[in-house]
Design a protein around this motif. Structure first.
Motif, PDB file in Angstrom:
ATOM      1  N   PRO A   6      -3.675  11.442   4.966  1.00  0.00           N
ATOM      2  CA  PRO A   6      -4.004  11.075   3.581  1.00  0.00           C
ATOM      3  C   PRO A   6      -3.086  11.748   2.558  1.00  0.00           C
ATOM      4  CG  PRO A   6      -5.991  11.631   4.815  1.00  0.00           C
ATOM      5  CD  PRO A   6      -4.824  12.031   5.674  1.00  0.00           C
ATOM      6  N   ASN A   7      -2.709  10.966   1.534  1.00  0.00           N
ATOM      7  CA  ASN A   7      -1.991  11.560   0.395  1.00  0.00           C
ATOM      8  C   ASN A   7      -2.831  11.521  -0.890  1.00  0.00           C
ATOM      9  OD1 ASN A   7      -1.826   8.801   0.034  1.00  0.00           O
ATOM     10  ND2 ASN A   7       0.357   8.775  -0.488  1.00  0.00           N
ATOM     11  N   GLN A  14      -5.992   4.740 -11.606  1.00  0.00           N
ATOM     12  CA  GLN A  14      -4.853   5.175 -12.417  1.00  0.00           C
ATOM     13  C   GLN A  14      -4.309   6.503 -11.903  1.00  0.00           C
ATOM     14  OE1 GLN A  14      -3.148   3.657 -14.864  1.00  0.00           O
ATOM     15  NE2 GLN A  14      -4.398   1.837 -14.486  1.00  0.00           N
ATOM     16  N   ARG A  15      -5.181   7.389 -11.462  1.00  0.00           N
ATOM     17  CA  ARG A  15      -4.742   8.668 -10.913  1.00  0.00           C
ATOM     18  C   ARG A  15      -3.924   8.444  -9.637  1.00  0.00           C
ATOM     19  NH1 ARG A  15     -10.132  12.565 -11.884  1.00  0.00           N
ATOM     20  NH2 ARG A  15     -10.393  11.977 -14.079  1.00  0.00           N
ATOM     21  N   MET A  16      -4.400   7.531  -8.805  1.00  0.00           N
ATOM     22  CA  MET A  16      -3.629   7.208  -7.586  1.00  0.00           C
ATOM     23  C   MET A  16      -2.229   6.707  -7.937  1.00  0.00           C
ATOM     24  SD  MET A  16      -6.354   5.193  -5.166  1.00  0.00           S
ATOM     25  CE  MET A  16      -8.000   5.822  -4.837  1.00  0.00           C
ATOM     26  N   GLY A  17      -2.127   6.026  -9.061  1.00  0.00           N
ATOM     27  CA  GLY A  17      -0.844   5.464  -9.476  1.00  0.00           C
ATOM     28  C   GLY A  17       0.198   6.493  -9.845  1.00  0.00           C
ATOM     29  N   PHE A  43       0.843  -1.197   0.000  1.00  0.00           N
ATOM     30  CA  PHE A  43       0.000   0.000   0.000  1.00  0.00           C
ATOM     31  C   PHE A  43       0.881   1.250   0.000  1.00  0.00           C
ATOM     32  CE2 PHE A  43      -0.019  -2.155   4.136  1.00  0.00           C
ATOM     33  CZ  PHE A  43       0.764  -1.306   4.884  1.00  0.00           C
ATOM     34  N   SER A  44       0.407   2.229  -0.740  1.00  0.00           N
ATOM     35  CA  SER A  44       1.137   3.501  -0.832  1.00  0.00           C
ATOM     36  C   SER A  44       0.213   4.695  -0.636  1.00  0.00           C
ATOM     37  CB  SER A  44       1.816   3.620  -2.204  1.00  0.00           C
ATOM     38  OG  SER A  44       2.702   2.561  -2.425  1.00  0.00           O
ATOM     39  N   HIS A  45      -1.064   4.416  -0.329  1.00  0.00           N
ATOM     40  CA  HIS A  45      -2.032   5.506  -0.308  1.00  0.00           C
ATOM     41  C   HIS A  45      -2.982   5.427   0.884  1.00  0.00           C
ATOM     42  CE1 HIS A  45      -1.288   4.872  -4.803  1.00  0.00           C
ATOM     43  NE2 HIS A  45      -0.611   5.940  -4.453  1.00  0.00           N
ATOM     44  N   ILE A  46      -3.181   6.563   1.509  1.00  0.00           N
ATOM     45  CA  ILE A  46      -4.289   6.757   2.447  1.00  0.00           C
ATOM     46  C   ILE A  46      -5.229   7.750   1.788  1.00  0.00           C
ATOM     47  CG2 ILE A  46      -4.984   7.636   4.714  1.00  0.00           C
ATOM     48  CD1 ILE A  46      -2.283   6.813   5.786  1.00  0.00           C
ATOM     49  N   ILE A  47      -6.512   7.409   1.737  1.00  0.00           N
ATOM     50  CA  ILE A  47      -7.434   8.268   1.009  1.00  0.00           C
ATOM     51  C   ILE A  47      -8.328   9.054   1.962  1.00  0.00           C
ATOM     52  CG2 ILE A  47      -7.443   6.685  -0.948  1.00  0.00           C
ATOM     53  CD1 ILE A  47     -10.290   5.885  -0.176  1.00  0.00           C
ATOM     54  N   SER A  48      -8.759  10.204   1.467  1.00  0.00           N
ATOM     55  CA  SER A  48      -9.724  11.027   2.187  1.00  0.00           C
ATOM     56  C   SER A  48     -10.849  11.368   1.220  1.00  0.00           C
ATOM     57  CB  SER A  48      -9.057  12.312   2.692  1.00  0.00           C
ATOM     58  OG  SER A  48     -10.028  13.165   3.283  1.00  0.00           O
ATOM     59  N   ILE A  49     -12.083  11.026   1.607  1.00  0.00           N
ATOM     60  CA  ILE A  49     -13.251  11.308   0.772  1.00  0.00           C
ATOM     61  C   ILE A  49     -13.892  12.601   1.269  1.00  0.00           C
ATOM     62  CG2 ILE A  49     -15.445  10.430  -0.100  1.00  0.00           C
ATOM     63  CD1 ILE A  49     -13.072   8.722  -0.893  1.00  0.00           C
ATOM     64  N   ARG A  50     -14.010  13.582   0.403  1.00  0.00           N
ATOM     65  CA  ARG A  50     -14.552  14.881   0.782  1.00  0.00           C
ATOM     66  C   ARG A  50     -15.894  15.139   0.101  1.00  0.00           C
ATOM     67  NH1 ARG A  50     -10.069  18.016   2.251  1.00  0.00           N
ATOM     68  NH2 ARG A  50      -8.610  16.607   3.337  1.00  0.00           N
ATOM     69  N   ASP A  51     -16.884  15.485   0.911  1.00  0.00           N
ATOM     70  CA  ASP A  51     -18.198  15.815   0.364  1.00  0.00           C
ATOM     71  C   ASP A  51     -18.268  17.305   0.061  1.00  0.00           C
ATOM     72  OD1 ASP A  51     -20.801  15.548  -0.471  1.00  0.00           O
ATOM     73  OD2 ASP A  51     -21.654  15.769   1.549  1.00  0.00           O
TER      74      ASP A  51
END
Length: 782
Positions: A600-601, A584-587, A469-477
């Motif tokens: 989060p990155n 793909q964007r995360m990549g 894993f290389s990503h922590i995500i944050s979902i923004r409303d």
């Protein structure tokens, strides 16, 4: 005065040179085809023989008929009207006139009448040829050029009259006498006239049956026909361009890749899955590999040797991959094929700064265009449009009898384009073609159509993927436009990438960032990249994003940075899109690095999203959000990404979505025999967007004298091809790729109809690019 037809040179080709026109006779052109045929079978004899054997096609029989097709295909140019047409005004006097010949009969139909019917009967009887195989030869000759055949224009009486008065006189001309004797052993004018009815009926029959006979690729007759006609097209086109049909092959891809990686350093051996590629070289393969894990090396190892066609969906990715392959395999071994390849290559001023070097470039472009180099890196529309059966599509299909096809990032295509790709691969596989699909996001639709006919391989096991894993995500409303302060804050210490779904939204974000920074003392570099900058500025921006490793920078872009670009940013702010796109964007972030921070990155915005319903299907995007919300604030492993894609594109769940309806409609149209009128139309259908090259009015006004000077020079007589390319490149530097619908809405005018360049009245800003006030249904161009 009696005319000696034997002394009239019979020309097949005319070339423009600085010294005037240069001509190539039918004899010379035909020998070019025969020489190229020898080269083709010399370079790839083992692969061609193996491929034909698997299709139960006798190689000697195939070569014999191909040789006859090469000899016969242009003999019909030995007719009065064609010979008059091909000459310049001075040479035109060499050819007599006949007032009864008012309309030229296309030479490919005339070529058919030279075929000896008695020899057909003899070969069928003595050499185990079938009627169908001989019909395939006749069909190949008659439609060596796919021209219309209108029986209301060319009736049988006119056809006979044309042969008697426009063709027969040339039978003893030395330019084709040798070939006719070589084929038949004798020349009989009476028999040619007598057999006219037979060939007339054949042409009509072929035209009627043309479609139905190319639908079933599982049948021997279809396979034989597609391959014979396709091989003839390749020989003819290469010979007409004065290039070899195949340059020297590459016999050890893995060795060259290994040497390249060792020179780069930090390489001890291929990864396990990359070594497995060689074992799977004779199989059709799907590779699932996380971004940055080395799937390109897998693809090259899988190709192993011979010839490789490598497809990517986006031009900037193709350019980058081409340069990478050049470093591995060397100059003159790799070709690049997309609509602006010559502009990209000419941009290297150090390499192409003299007439001699530009001549080399011109030759290389011809080799690429004719698919003659051992490796071709290309856009999908150059290959997969073959499924739309444009006239001459067999040229592409025949290539895969002995070539390997890599489809890198197939998820980047629209549902319509994906249907076209799958249909192409189905038909290519029936011709013994081998293909490899590679991606970090494999669409389950592909498995649905190929099932156990294809080998599936993961770069890492599921357990290994769970620990990567290389990503922590944050979902923004909220909207990305509401988070400009946060973007700038992160850019103070990081290299930040911002991706929007449309050009318009990317421009809005760029303006908002620049406005916020206006009174700031922060030294943050801000760059905007999308498809609507003039060419020379777009190239600079593409290089900037490829080399963008500086901290304190913000790169704002669209989908054009998604696929197969070896870029590595620290943080991503992005609008939500479909699962495959968002992955793909995360990549592009922490591409080959372990992420050890707890913050989060990857920040994903789900409100006021641009392009939903137009660029991305709403149902697919909603399913993507639903899944990702479960990981808000958490690590997203490579296994989680795999499951995300499988969840979103679960065929049972999405069967009623617009995505699947579009896919199924396109696939069914192809299944039942759709044919596009020409390759250009097929490419527009595949791209799903109609674009034009346009000069913004402000750019035109600012560079008026320079542009008209280029155009005036371009229209000079006796211009060298290299000079012409350079001038076109200079003009295209000031053009932007604009959606076709802008033309009528912008009061557009024509700059040059031959170049297909327009002038549009829409505003252009050097920082923002072309600005459109219209609600743009195609506000992204890959």
């Amino acid at each position: 005065m009696k005319i000696d037809y034997n002394k009239i040179p019979l020309y097949a080709k005319r070339f423009k040179t600085p010294a005037g026109y240069k001509y190539q006779t039918i004899y010379e052109h035909t020998w070019e085809l025969l020489n190229n045929m020898d080269i083709l079978f010399r370079e790839y004899s083992a692969e061609i023989e193996d491929g034909l054997k698997k299709l139960n096609i006798d190689i000697e029989k195939f070569k014999y008929l191909l040789k006859l097709a090469a000899i016969y295909h242009d003999l019909g140019k030995a007719n009065l009207l064609f010979q008059a047409k091909i000459r310049d005004k001075q040479k035109n006097k060499e050819v007599p006139r006949d007032k009864t010949l008012s309309r030229e009969v296309p030479h490919n139909f005339l070529s058919l009448v030279f075929v000896d019917v008695n020899k057909i009967a003899e070969d069928i009887k003595n050499h185990n040829f079938t009627n169908s195989e001989w019909d395939t030869l006749l069909y190949t000759i008659a439609f060596s050029h796919d021209r219309e055949f209108d029986c209301n224009i060319y009736n049988i009486d006119y056809f006979k009259n044309y042969i008697e008065k426009g063709v027969i006189h040339f039978l003893n001309n030395p330019d084709l006498y040798w070939f006719l004797n070589f084929i038949s052993g004798s020349i009989d004018k009476d028999k040619i006239i007598k057999n006219t009815n037979f060939f007339w009926k054949k042409i009509k029959q072929f035209k009627i049956k043309m479609l139905e006979e190319i639908l079933n690729f599982e049948e021997y007759n279809t396979q034989f026909k597609v391959l014979l006609k396709g091989f003839l097209h390749r020989l003819d086109h290469a010979s007409s361009a004065l290039v070899t049909v195949e340059e020297e092959r590459i016999d050890d891809f893995p060795k060259k890749v290994e040497l390249y990686l060792k020179e780069k350093g930090n390489f001890s051996n291929f990864k396990e899955f990359q070594m497995k590629a060689v074992e799977l070289s004779d199989k059709n393969v799907i590779l699932f590999a996380p971004t940055g894990s080395g799937k390109t090396e897998f693809g090259l190892n899988w190709a192993q040797k011979g010839k490789l066609i490598y497809t990517l969906p986006i031009r900037v990715s193709i350019n980058a991959m081409y340069e990478r392959f050049i470093r591995i395999f060397g100059e003159g071994r790799v070709g690049i094929l997309h609509s602006d390849n010559f502009l990209f290559l000419l941009n290297d001023e150090e390499k192409y700064n003299s007439d001699e070097e530009i001549e080399v470039l011109f030759n290389n472009l011809n080799l690429s265009k004719n698919l003659s180099l051992p490796i071709i890196v290309t856009t999908g529309d150059q290959i997969f449009t073959s499924a739309l059966k444009w006239p001459g599509f067999e040229k592409i299909y025949s290539l895969f009898l002995y070539s390997k096809l890599v489809i890198d990032e197939p998820q980047s295509y629209s549902p319509e384009s994906l249907a076209i790709i799958i249909k192409t691969l189905e038909e290519v596989s029936y011709l013994n073609g081998k293909f490899c699909l590679m991606s970090a996001t494999i669409n389950p639709i592909i498995f649905n159509y190929f099932g156990d006919k294809i080998e599936y391989l993961q770069a890492y096991s599921d357990n290994e993927l769970k620990n990567r894993f290389s990503h922590i995500i944050s979902i923004r409303d909220n909207s990305i436009l509401e988070s400009i302060d946060e973007i700038i804050k992160e850019a103070k210490t990081k290299n930040v990438l911002v991706i929007c779904n449309t050009v318009k939204r990317a421009q809005e974000v760029f303006k908002a960032v620049k406005e916020e920074l206006k009174n700031s003392k922060e030294l943050i570099k801000v760059e905007l990249l999308h498809s609507r900058f003039i060419e020379k500025e777009r190239r600079r921006k593409e290089l900037a994003v490829l080399n963008g490793k500086d901290l304190n920078s913000i790169f704002i872009s669209t989908q054009i940075v998604e696929a197969s670009l070896d870029i590595d940013f620290d943080m991503l702010f992005t609008e939500i899109s479909s699962a495959d796109s968002i992955l793909q964007r995360m990549g592009r972030v922490y591409r080959k690095r372990q992420y050890n921070s707890k913050t989060p990155n990857i920040v994903i915005f789900t409100k006021d999203i641009s392009g939903i319903g137009r660029v991305y299907e709403e149902d697919i995007t909603k399913r993507t959000i639903d899944y990702l919300k479960n990981f808000d604030g958490l690590y997203l492993s490579e296994y989680d990404k795999k499951v995300l894609n499988e969840y979103v594109y679960d065929l049972k769940e999405i069967k009623e979505t617009r995505f699947m309806k579009k896919f199924n409609k396109t696939y069914d149209i192809l299944k039942y025999g759709y044919r596009s009128e020409n390759k250009s139309e097929a490419q527009k259908i595949f791209r799903d967007v109609f674009t034009v090259n346009a000069i913004p009015k402000s750019i035109y006004d600012e560079n008026f004298e320079k542009l008209l000077g280029y155009l005036e020079k371009l229209n000079e007589k006796n211009l060298k091809p290299a000079e012409k390319i350079k001038l076109i490149s200079n003009i295209r530097d000031y053009t932007v790729s604009a959606p076709g619908y802008l033309l009528p809405k912008s009061g557009a005018s024509v700059f040059d109809s031959d170049l297909g360049i327009f002038i549009v009245n829409h505003n252009y800003d050097e920082q923002l690019g072309l600005i459109s006030d219209e609600d743009d249904p195609n506000n992204y161009i890959l």
